[in-house]
Design a protein around this motif. Sequence first.
Motif, PDB file in Angstrom:
ATOM      1  N   UNK A  14      25.327  24.179  27.669  1.00  0.00           N
ATOM      2  CA  UNK A  14      25.676  24.835  26.166  1.00  0.00           C
ATOM      3  C   UNK A  14      26.226  26.330  26.970  1.00  0.00           C
ATOM      4  N   UNK A  15      27.219  26.857  26.209  1.00  0.00           N
ATOM      5  CA  UNK A  15      28.019  28.015  26.196  1.00  0.00           C
ATOM      6  C   UNK A  15      27.889  28.739  25.054  1.00  0.00           C
ATOM      7  N   UNK A  16      27.345  30.042  25.272  1.00  0.00           N
ATOM      8  CA  UNK A  16      26.986  30.775  24.051  1.00  0.00           C
ATOM      9  C   UNK A  16      27.528  32.262  24.620  1.00  0.00           C
ATOM     10  N   UNK A  17      28.561  32.727  23.744  1.00  0.00           N
ATOM     11  CA  UNK A  17      29.093  34.059  24.034  1.00  0.00           C
ATOM     12  C   UNK A  17      29.457  34.130  25.642  1.00  0.00           C
ATOM     13  N   UNK A  18      30.021  33.047  26.092  1.00  0.00           N
ATOM     14  CA  UNK A  18      30.457  33.264  27.552  1.00  0.00           C
ATOM     15  C   UNK A  18      29.377  33.170  28.535  1.00  0.00           C
ATOM     16  N   UNK A  19      28.154  32.839  27.911  1.00  0.00           N
ATOM     17  CA  UNK A  19      27.197  32.442  28.762  1.00  0.00           C
ATOM     18  C   UNK A  19      26.552  30.978  28.787  1.00  0.00           C
ATOM     19  N   UNK A  20      26.824  30.507  30.208  1.00  0.00           N
ATOM     20  CA  UNK A  20      26.413  28.849  30.416  1.00  0.00           C
ATOM     21  C   UNK A  20      25.239  28.828  30.732  1.00  0.00           C
ATOM     22  N   UNK A  21      24.396  27.659  29.850  1.00  0.00           N
ATOM     23  CA  UNK A  21      23.246  27.449  30.220  1.00  0.00           C
ATOM     24  C   UNK A  21      23.289  25.900  30.539  1.00  0.00           C
ATOM     25  N   UNK A  22      22.491  25.463  31.599  1.00  0.00           N
ATOM     26  CA  UNK A  22      22.497  23.830  31.821  1.00  0.00           C
ATOM     27  C   UNK A  22      21.054  23.745  32.386  1.00  0.00           C
ATOM     28  N   UNK A  23      20.866  22.496  32.321  1.00  0.00           N
ATOM     29  CA  UNK A  23      19.753  21.588  32.505  1.00  0.00           C
ATOM     30  C   UNK A  23      19.614  20.200  32.670  1.00  0.00           C
ATOM     31  N   UNK A  24      18.899  19.714  33.531  1.00  0.00           N
ATOM     32  CA  UNK A  24      18.760  18.080  33.734  1.00  0.00           C
ATOM     33  C   UNK A  24      17.352  17.859  33.187  1.00  0.00           C
ATOM     34  N   UNK A  52      14.638  28.401  30.744  1.00  0.00           N
ATOM     35  CA  UNK A  52      14.252  29.078  32.170  1.00  0.00           C
ATOM     36  C   UNK A  52      12.744  28.256  32.912  1.00  0.00           C
ATOM     37  N   UNK A  53      12.522  27.071  31.924  1.00  0.00           N
ATOM     38  CA  UNK A  53      11.342  26.551  32.574  1.00  0.00           C
ATOM     39  C   UNK A  53      11.750  25.302  33.672  1.00  0.00           C
ATOM     40  N   UNK A  54      11.044  25.024  34.560  1.00  0.00           N
ATOM     41  CA  UNK A  54      11.154  23.963  35.062  1.00  0.00           C
ATOM     42  C   UNK A  54      11.028  22.626  34.590  1.00  0.00           C
ATOM     43  N   UNK A  55      11.923  21.708  34.431  1.00  0.00           N
ATOM     44  CA  UNK A  55      11.393  20.364  33.534  1.00  0.00           C
ATOM     45  C   UNK A  55      10.511  19.768  34.850  1.00  0.00           C
ATOM     46  N   UNK A  56       9.733  18.955  34.048  1.00  0.00           N
ATOM     47  CA  UNK A  56       8.629  18.073  34.966  1.00  0.00           C
ATOM     48  C   UNK A  56       9.496  16.878  35.508  1.00  0.00           C
ATOM     49  N   UNK A  57       9.291  16.547  36.694  1.00  0.00           N
ATOM     50  CA  UNK A  57       9.842  15.450  37.456  1.00  0.00           C
ATOM     51  C   UNK A  57       8.768  14.456  37.866  1.00  0.00           C
ATOM     52  N   UNK A  58       7.476  14.430  37.518  1.00  0.00           N
ATOM     53  CA  UNK A  58       6.491  13.717  37.672  1.00  0.00           C
ATOM     54  C   UNK A  58       6.504  12.553  36.790  1.00  0.00           C
ATOM     55  N   UNK A  59       7.282  12.561  35.739  1.00  0.00           N
ATOM     56  CA  UNK A  59       7.263  11.567  34.662  1.00  0.00           C
ATOM     57  C   UNK A  59       8.762  10.893  34.445  1.00  0.00           C
ATOM     58  N   UNK A  87      14.358  14.729  32.379  1.00  0.00           N
ATOM     59  CA  UNK A  87      14.120  13.264  32.255  1.00  0.00           C
ATOM     60  C   UNK A  87      13.898  13.051  30.608  1.00  0.00           C
ATOM     61  N   UNK A  88      13.893  11.777  30.484  1.00  0.00           N
ATOM     62  CA  UNK A  88      13.884  11.277  29.078  1.00  0.00           C
ATOM     63  C   UNK A  88      12.512  11.877  28.464  1.00  0.00           C
ATOM     64  N   UNK A  89      11.360  11.869  29.242  1.00  0.00           N
ATOM     65  CA  UNK A  89      10.099  12.288  28.826  1.00  0.00           C
ATOM     66  C   UNK A  89      10.058  13.808  28.310  1.00  0.00           C
ATOM     67  N   UNK A  90      10.949  14.465  28.827  1.00  0.00           N
ATOM     68  CA  UNK A  90      10.833  15.966  28.512  1.00  0.00           C
ATOM     69  C   UNK A  90      12.028  16.221  27.287  1.00  0.00           C
ATOM     70  N   UNK A  91      12.753  15.357  26.808  1.00  0.00           N
ATOM     71  CA  UNK A  91      13.564  15.385  25.714  1.00  0.00           C
ATOM     72  C   UNK A  91      12.873  15.593  24.551  1.00  0.00           C
ATOM     73  N   UNK A  92      11.924  16.324  24.404  1.00  0.00           N
ATOM     74  CA  UNK A  92      11.196  16.500  23.209  1.00  0.00           C
ATOM     75  C   UNK A  92      11.214  17.836  22.566  1.00  0.00           C
ATOM     76  N   UNK A  93      10.701  17.999  21.289  1.00  0.00           N
ATOM     77  CA  UNK A  93      10.597  19.303  20.652  1.00  0.00           C
ATOM     78  C   UNK A  93      12.222  19.962  20.628  1.00  0.00           C
ATOM     79  N   UNK A  94      12.200  21.244  20.931  1.00  0.00           N
ATOM     80  CA  UNK A  94      13.590  21.776  20.763  1.00  0.00           C
ATOM     81  C   UNK A  94      14.765  21.243  21.417  1.00  0.00           C
ATOM     82  N   UNK A  95      14.200  20.641  22.547  1.00  0.00           N
ATOM     83  CA  UNK A  95      15.320  19.730  23.394  1.00  0.00           C
ATOM     84  C   UNK A  95      16.094  18.722  22.294  1.00  0.00           C
ATOM     85  N   UNK A  96      15.045  17.973  21.852  1.00  0.00           N
ATOM     86  CA  UNK A  96      15.230  16.664  21.110  1.00  0.00           C
ATOM     87  C   UNK A  96      16.132  17.321  19.891  1.00  0.00           C
TER      88      UNK A  96
END
Length: 90
Positions: free
Chosen positions: A57-67, A38-45, A69-78
Amino acid sequence: MRLTRTGGLAGITRRWQAEAPEGDESQWVAVIDQCPWDETPPTDSVRTDGFTWRIVAVVRHDERSVVLPESAAVGPWATLISVVRDASVG
C-alpha cells in the motif's frame, strides 16, 4: 494497492491492483491504517498447501508492505484484501 496471492494446491499466483476511486481516498486510508503493519505476522501457522499474501500500500508517498500466511489474513487484513479485490483493474 497491490495484492499478490501465491501458493495453494495448484501453486498459481494471482495479482490484483487498485487505486482508491476519486472521493473515496479517506475511506481507503482508514482501512489501510487499521491494519497492523508493524506487527510481525505469525509463521507457525503456515500450511504447505495454503496461500501467502503480499500486500503493498502506498499512502502519501509512504509505502507499506507485508507478507502474510493465509491464516493471518483476517480482521483488518481481510477487509483490505476484499476492498482491493473488489476494485481491482486486473
